[in-house]
Scaffold this active site. Structure first.
Site, PDB file in Angstrom:
ATOM      1  N   TYR A 290      43.469  43.224  39.808  1.00  0.00           N
ATOM      2  CA  TYR A 290      43.278  41.975  39.595  1.00  0.00           C
ATOM      3  C   TYR A 290      41.423  41.612  39.075  1.00  0.00           C
ATOM      4  CZ  TYR A 290      47.107  41.850  42.658  1.00  0.00           C
ATOM      5  OH  TYR A 290      48.401  42.183  43.223  1.00  0.00           O
ATOM      6  N   GLU A 314      44.314  44.087  34.997  1.00  0.00           N
ATOM      7  CA  GLU A 314      44.453  42.733  34.946  1.00  0.00           C
ATOM      8  C   GLU A 314      45.521  42.224  33.917  1.00  0.00           C
ATOM      9  OE1 GLU A 314      44.263  38.728  35.360  1.00  0.00           O
ATOM     10  OE2 GLU A 314      42.788  40.116  36.338  1.00  0.00           O
ATOM     11  N   ASP A 363      41.217  42.226  44.281  1.00  0.00           N
ATOM     12  CA  ASP A 363      40.792  40.708  44.353  1.00  0.00           C
ATOM     13  C   ASP A 363      42.074  39.816  43.996  1.00  0.00           C
ATOM     14  OD1 ASP A 363      39.640  38.163  44.622  1.00  0.00           O
ATOM     15  OD2 ASP A 363      38.137  38.540  43.075  1.00  0.00           O
ATOM     16  N   CYS A 390      41.031  35.225  49.173  1.00  0.00           N
ATOM     17  CA  CYS A 390      40.630  33.897  49.326  1.00  0.00           C
ATOM     18  C   CYS A 390      41.726  33.014  50.186  1.00  0.00           C
ATOM     19  CB  CYS A 390      40.746  33.155  47.900  1.00  0.00           C
ATOM     20  SG  CYS A 390      42.131  33.294  47.177  1.00  0.00           S
TER      21      CYS A 390
END
Length: 432
Positions: A290, A314, A363, A390
Site C-alpha cells: 500500500y 500499490e 500502510d 489508521c
C-alpha cells in the site's frame, strides 16, 4: 425438487420513525470506537456523540435500530472537567462531520484515543497493553487547529462551499474551516472559496504543501487560479512535498487529488517512526505494501542502500505514476501496480512476483490488510513486520492474524494526527 416460492418482499414503510427526534436524558458511560460514548436507555445501547464519560446530558435520538440507537447530546446537564468550549461549533450536534471531539480538551482527546486503541487490542488481539498517544509537534501551541494541508469541500444547492452533515448527504455551508493550515486558509481567501457562488454540487479540493510550496485549488478536478478554471492540458495538477526523516531530506511530486497524509507533520513523523521501527536495513529486502506515492518507499531505499532492495506494491495507478517519478533515480526500488492481495497471490499484471522479504512495511486503508494479505505476508518469511494503521479495530484484528503465524507485538507507538476527531494513527512492530 422444485424450489419453494419466495414471498414478495414487504414494501418498506415510508412513515417517519416516531423515536427519531425524541429527546431523552442519559447518563454517559465509556468511550467507544467511532467517536461516541456509550449510554443505555431502557436496557438499549445508545451511542451518543458530543459528550464525555461521566456526563449527564439531554440527547436527541438521530437513528434507531434493532441492535442500538444513535443520539446527539444537545444539552449538558452535568459536565465533565474535560469539556471545553467547542473549537469548531459547526461540527457540533447536527453539524458537519470531521470535528466530533472539538468539545474535548486536547489531553483528554489523546486519553480517549489511547483508551479506544487499548480496548481494541484487548478485545480483538487479547493483548493487555498500556497505550500513550503522542502529540504532533506544534499542535499544542496551535490548540489542535490549523493542521490540515488538504481540505475537501462541496457546494450546497445555493452554491456555497461547505461540508456534508454527519451521516448525511446534506451540505452545511461554512465560512471557514479551523482545521485548515494557514496556507490552505490563505488559498481559500485568495480564491474567494467561502464567498463565491459555485456550481451546486461542485467539489473543491484545496492543497497546500506543509513546507510552503505552491498551493493548488481543484474545482471538479480542474485547476483553478485567480477566479477561473485552467483547462490547458499542461496545467499544473501536482504539488511538491518535502519529507525530512532518517537524517535525509526527500522531495516528492504528488497529484493534488491523490492521497497524502493530511497533517502537516505526519509525513516526517510517520516516516521517522517507520524507519526507527524497521531497524538496521542495510542490504535488506523490504516489501512496502500500500505504498502510495512512495512516502516510505523513498527513505526505505536510502536505508537499504545500493545492495538492498525495496519492492513497493500499490493498487492506485495515479499513485504509482507519482511513485515512479519520485523513485526514478533509485535502482534498488521495484514498483508493482495492482491490488495488494492479488499481487501477493499471483504477481502483478506482468506476472512478476514480489518474492521473499526480510522486513515488510504496510500502510493499508482503514479496512486494514485482512486475513489473505496477512497470510501472504507471513508466507514470505519476514523477520519483522511494521504496520502503519489508521483504524484501531483493523489493526488489532490483523495483529491477531499475525499472532497465528508466530508474530508477537514488539512495539507500538500512537500519534494524534487528527486532532478534534476520534481518529488515531499507530505504528506497530511485530517480530517472529
Amino acid at each position: 425438487m422444485p424450489r419453494p416460492r419466495r414471498s414478495a418482499p414487504r414494501p418498506r414503510s415510508t412513515a417517519p420513525d416516531p423515536e427519531v427526534g425524541r429527546e431523552v436524558e442519559l447518563e454517559i458511560g465509556p468511550v467507544a470506537h467511532g467517536g461516541h460514548c456509550v449510554a443505555r436507555l431502557d436496557g438499549r445501547v445508545v451511542f451518543v456523540r458530543h459528550t464525555l464519560p461521566g456526563e449527564r446530558v439531554r440527547a436527541r435520538v438521530t437513528e434507531t435500530g434493532s441492535r442500538f440507537w444513535r443520539a446527539d447530546a444537545v444539552e449538558v446537564l452535568e459536565a465533565s472537567p474535560d469539556r471545553v468550549p467547542s473549537a469548531w461549533p459547526a461540527a457540533g450536534p447536527g453539524g458537519v462531520g470531521g470535528g466530533e471531539l472539538a468539545h474535548v480538551s486536547l489531553p483528554a482527546q489523546r486519553r480517549w484515543k489511547a483508551a479506544v486503541l487499548a480496548e481494541q487490542l484487548q478485545r480483538l488481539a487479547k493483548l493487555e497493553r498500556e497505550v500513550e498517544v503522542e502529540a504532533a509537534p506544534g499542535d499544542d501551541e496551535r490548540g489542535g487547529l490549523g493542521y490540515r494541508t488538504r481540505v475537501d469541500l462541496v457546494a450546497d444547492a445555493d452554491g456555497r462551499a461547505g461540508m456534508r452533515r454527519f451521516r448525511s448527504h446534506d451540505v452545511v455551508p461554512l465560512d471557514g474551516m479551523p482545521l485548515a493550515s494557514e496556507a490552505v486558509a490563505a488559498l481559500a481567501d485568495a480564491e474567494d472559496v467561502w464567498t463565491r457562488r459555485w456550481r451546486p454540487g461542485a467539489r473543491l479540493e484545496l492543497v497546500a504543501p506543509a513546507d510552503g510550496g505552491d498551493a493548488l485549488l481543484l474545482v471538479d478536478d480542474v485547476p483553478w487560479r485567480r477566479g477561473r478554471g485552467d483547462t490547458r492540458p499542461n496545467a499544473r495538477r501536482s504539488v511538491t512535498e518535502t519529507v525530512r526523516a532518517g537524517g535525509g531530506e526527500h522531495r516528492y511530486r504528488v497529484a493534488a487529488e491523490g492521497f497524502w497524509q493530511v497533517h502537516r507533520a505526519a509525513p516526517d513523523l510517520l516516516t521517522g517512526a517507520v524507519l526507527d521501527a524497521a531497524g538496521d536495513l542495510d542490504g535488506a529486502t523490504v516489501l512496502d505494501l500500500y505504498s502510495g506515492a512512495g512516502l516510505f518507499t523513498v527513505p526505505l531505499a536510502a536505508a537499504v542502500g545500493g545492495s538492498g532492495r525495496v519492492v513497493a506494491v500499490e493498487g492506485d495507478a495515479r499513485a504509482v505514476k507519482d511513485a515512479r517519478r519520485n523513485a526514478h533515480d533509485l535502482p534498488q526500488v521495484e514498483l508493482h501496480l495492482g491490488a495488494v492481495d492479488r499481487v501477493l497471490a499471483d504477481g502483478d499484471a506482468s506476472g512478476s512476483d514480489v518474492g521473499a522479504a526480510d522486513v515488510v512495511v504496510l500502510d493499508p486503508p482503514r479496512a486494514g490488510a485482512g486475513r489473505s494479505v496477512v497470510d501472504a505476508i507471513a508466507a514470505r518469511g519476514p523477520r519483522r513486520v511494521v504496520y502503519v494503521a489508521c483504524d484501531p479495530a483493523a489493526l488489532a484484528r490483523d495483529i491477531a492474524y499475525l499472532a497465528g503465524h508466530g508474530y508477537e507485538l514488539a512495539g507500538l507507538r500512537a500519534f494524534d494526527l487528527f486532532p478534534m476527531t476520534h481518529h488515531v494513527e499507530a505504528v506497530a512492530v511485530l517480530d517472529r
